[in-house]
Design a protein around this motif. Structure first.
Motif, PDB file in Angstrom:
ATOM      1  N   GLY A 174       0.790  -1.218   0.000  1.00 26.97           N
ATOM      2  CA  GLY A 174       0.000   0.000   0.000  1.00 26.97           C
ATOM      3  C   GLY A 174       0.823   1.268   0.000  1.00 26.97           C
ATOM      4  N   GLN A 175       2.141   1.144   0.043  1.00 25.72           N
ATOM      5  CA  GLN A 175       2.998   2.322   0.016  1.00 25.72           C
ATOM      6  C   GLN A 175       2.909   2.988  -1.352  1.00 25.72           C
ATOM      7  N   GLN A 176       2.838   4.297  -1.372  1.00 21.17           N
ATOM      8  CA  GLN A 176       2.749   5.035  -2.619  1.00 21.17           C
ATOM      9  C   GLN A 176       4.135   5.226  -3.218  1.00 21.17           C
ATOM     10  N   VAL A 177       4.225   5.004  -4.534  1.00 22.12           N
ATOM     11  CA  VAL A 177       5.505   5.043  -5.242  1.00 22.12           C
ATOM     12  C   VAL A 177       5.351   5.834  -6.533  1.00 22.12           C
ATOM     13  N   SER A 178       6.349   6.635  -6.846  1.00 20.20           N
ATOM     14  CA  SER A 178       6.416   7.313  -8.136  1.00 20.20           C
ATOM     15  C   SER A 178       7.782   7.057  -8.753  1.00 20.20           C
ATOM     16  N   ILE A 179       7.819   6.957 -10.081  1.00 18.51           N
ATOM     17  CA  ILE A 179       9.049   6.678 -10.808  1.00 18.51           C
ATOM     18  C   ILE A 179       9.222   7.748 -11.883  1.00 18.51           C
ATOM     19  N   PHE A 180      10.390   8.392 -11.896  1.00 14.54           N
ATOM     20  CA  PHE A 180      10.671   9.458 -12.852  1.00 14.54           C
ATOM     21  C   PHE A 180      11.811   9.017 -13.769  1.00 14.54           C
ATOM     22  N   ASN A 181      11.555   9.057 -15.048  1.00 13.18           N
ATOM     23  CA  ASN A 181      12.510   8.575 -16.042  1.00 13.18           C
ATOM     24  C   ASN A 181      13.564   9.640 -16.348  1.00 13.18           C
ATOM     25  N   PHE A 182      14.832   9.242 -16.285  1.00 15.08           N
ATOM     26  CA  PHE A 182      15.941  10.123 -16.650  1.00 15.08           C
ATOM     27  C   PHE A 182      16.724   9.527 -17.822  1.00 15.08           C
ATOM     28  N   GLY A 183      16.003   9.158 -18.893  1.00 14.46           N
ATOM     29  CA  GLY A 183      16.674   8.713 -20.103  1.00 14.46           C
ATOM     30  C   GLY A 183      16.554   7.241 -20.432  1.00 14.46           C
ATOM     31  N   CYS A 184      15.794   6.466 -19.675  1.00 19.75           N
ATOM     32  CA  CYS A 184      15.618   5.042 -19.975  1.00 19.75           C
ATOM     33  C   CYS A 184      14.808   4.864 -21.263  1.00 19.75           C
ATOM     34  N   THR A 185      15.159   3.836 -22.014  1.00 18.51           N
ATOM     35  CA  THR A 185      14.341   3.434 -23.158  1.00 18.51           C
ATOM     36  C   THR A 185      13.543   2.173 -22.835  1.00 18.51           C
ATOM     37  N   ARG A 186      13.770   1.610 -21.635  1.00 21.88           N
ATOM     38  CA  ARG A 186      12.986   0.463 -21.161  1.00 21.88           C
ATOM     39  C   ARG A 186      12.814   0.558 -19.661  1.00 21.88           C
ATOM     40  N   ILE A 187      11.579   0.527 -19.206  1.00 21.48           N
ATOM     41  CA  ILE A 187      11.256   0.458 -17.779  1.00 21.48           C
ATOM     42  C   ILE A 187      10.141  -0.562 -17.594  1.00 21.48           C
ATOM     43  N   GLU A 188      10.374  -1.551 -16.725  1.00 19.17           N
ATOM     44  CA  GLU A 188       9.362  -2.539 -16.367  1.00 19.17           C
ATOM     45  C   GLU A 188       9.382  -2.711 -14.847  1.00 19.17           C
ATOM     46  N   SER A 189       8.317  -3.211 -14.295  1.00 18.08           N
ATOM     47  CA  SER A 189       8.251  -3.347 -12.835  1.00 18.08           C
ATOM     48  C   SER A 189       7.603  -4.658 -12.426  1.00 18.08           C
ATOM     49  N   GLU A 190       7.931  -5.097 -11.218  1.00 16.67           N
ATOM     50  CA  GLU A 190       7.271  -6.219 -10.562  1.00 16.67           C
ATOM     51  C   GLU A 190       6.891  -5.770  -9.158  1.00 16.67           C
ATOM     52  N   GLY A 191       5.704  -6.140  -8.706  1.00 14.24           N
ATOM     53  CA  GLY A 191       5.299  -5.829  -7.342  1.00 14.24           C
ATOM     54  C   GLY A 191       4.602  -4.490  -7.171  1.00 14.24           C
TER      55      GLY A 191
ATOM     56  N   ASP B 201       6.123  -6.350   0.475  1.00 13.89           N
ATOM     57  CA  ASP B 201       7.227  -5.737   1.204  1.00 13.89           C
ATOM     58  C   ASP B 201       8.429  -5.410   0.308  1.00 13.89           C
ATOM     59  N   HIS B 202       8.248  -5.557  -1.000  1.00  5.89           N
ATOM     60  CA  HIS B 202       9.313  -5.181  -1.932  1.00  5.89           C
ATOM     61  C   HIS B 202       8.733  -5.020  -3.338  1.00  5.89           C
ATOM     62  N   PHE B 203       9.455  -4.314  -4.166  1.00  4.69           N
ATOM     63  CA  PHE B 203       9.113  -4.236  -5.590  1.00  4.69           C
ATOM     64  C   PHE B 203      10.412  -4.098  -6.375  1.00  4.69           C
ATOM     65  N   THR B 204      10.356  -4.440  -7.651  1.00  5.59           N
ATOM     66  CA  THR B 204      11.548  -4.453  -8.495  1.00  5.59           C
ATOM     67  C   THR B 204      11.324  -3.621  -9.747  1.00  5.59           C
ATOM     68  N   ILE B 205      12.341  -2.854 -10.101  1.00  5.68           N
ATOM     69  CA  ILE B 205      12.330  -2.098 -11.353  1.00  5.68           C
ATOM     70  C   ILE B 205      13.396  -2.678 -12.279  1.00  5.68           C
ATOM     71  N   HIS B 206      13.019  -2.925 -13.517  1.00 11.81           N
ATOM     72  CA  HIS B 206      13.957  -3.341 -14.554  1.00 11.81           C
ATOM     73  C   HIS B 206      14.062  -2.198 -15.559  1.00 11.81           C
ATOM     74  N   ALA B 207      15.260  -1.696 -15.761  1.00 10.59           N
ATOM     75  CA  ALA B 207      15.432  -0.550 -16.655  1.00 10.59           C
ATOM     76  C   ALA B 207      16.808  -0.596 -17.299  1.00 10.59           C
ATOM     77  N   ASP B 208      16.961   0.146 -18.380  1.00 14.30           N
ATOM     78  CA  ASP B 208      18.239   0.177 -19.080  1.00 14.30           C
ATOM     79  C   ASP B 208      18.950   1.519 -18.916  1.00 14.30           C
ATOM     80  N   GLY B 209      18.565   2.281 -17.903  1.00 16.47           N
ATOM     81  CA  GLY B 209      19.196   3.579 -17.690  1.00 16.47           C
ATOM     82  C   GLY B 209      18.921   4.108 -16.305  1.00 16.47           C
ATOM     83  N   TRP B 210      18.832   5.419 -16.208  1.00 20.32           N
ATOM     84  CA  TRP B 210      18.716   6.118 -14.929  1.00 20.32           C
ATOM     85  C   TRP B 210      17.266   6.508 -14.656  1.00 20.32           C
ATOM     86  N   TYR B 211      16.888   6.435 -13.378  1.00 19.85           N
ATOM     87  CA  TYR B 211      15.543   6.844 -12.982  1.00 19.85           C
ATOM     88  C   TYR B 211      15.549   7.203 -11.490  1.00 19.85           C
TER      89      TYR B 211
END
Length: 206
Positions: A141-158, A180-190
């Protein structure tokens, strides 16, 4: 929460939440940015051009007059010179919105260009600069935001809503963790933002 080499305290809204306050009180070293020394006089040093430092604290001042970088960056460079790379940034938001936006974006610059393991904490949550595949601790239930800094691929789990390659900053906001956890898969910075409270707690407690 991570143990930090130093805390950099900027002159925005002073911390009121228990998490940033506990980090400030337990810090090995505290570096204030110019006028922030008035709110935390027990800091080790104050860095800046000195225009907002009261006379009684000028003995702690390391005056840096150049204007190419702001006081937050000057304080970060000082930390690097001391070999401190795990840094908590407090008081960086609030007051002027342009300063807030600039300070948040600088967190990514420090991580990407200088290898700073920084965490910027506000009175509502915290920002974590990240790269590539990362697993984050959380609570359901924790609120999360993700800001892209140049990735061409972003995916998530959880997360409640699947992440994608955001083209605009607003697109990655207002997501929610499922466990109690989540995962980000990306090819750059975020940049990841997490609230201290989960959504259910926030609604119940206001």
């Amino acid at each position: 929460m991570t143990k930090f080499d130093a805390v950099v305290l900027a002159d925005g809204d002073f911390p009121t939440h228990a998490v940033p306050l506990s980090i400030l009180e337990g810090a090995q070293h505290v570096i204030c940015c110019d006028g922030a020394i008035s709110h935390y006089p027990q800091a080790d040093i104050v860095i800046g051009d000195g225009d907002s430092v009261p006379d009684q604290f000028r003995h702690k001042l390391i005056q840096i007059d150049e204007q190419d970088d702001n006081d937050l960056t000057k304080a970060t460079r000082y930390c690097l010179q001391q070999g401190w790379k795990k840094i908590a940034y407090l008081g960086c938001t609030g007051k002027r919105e342009d300063h807030t936006l600039g300070n948040i974006s600088l967190l990514m610059r420090y991580y990407r260009d200088w290898g700073i393991e920084g965490l910027m904490l506000t009175n509502h949550g915290f920002f974590i600069p990240s790269q590539g595949d990362q697993c984050f601790t959380s609570q359901a239930g924790q609120q999360v935001s993700i800001f892209n800094f140049g990735c061409t691929r972003i995916e998530s789990e959880g997360l409640k809503w699947d992440s994608y390659t955001y083209q605009e900053w607003w697109q990655g906001t207002l997501n929610e963790t499922l466990s109690d956890h989540f995962t980000i898969h990306a090819d750059g910075w975020y940049l990841v933002y997490q609230t201290y409270k989960n959504k259910k707690t926030s609604i119940n407690n206001g």
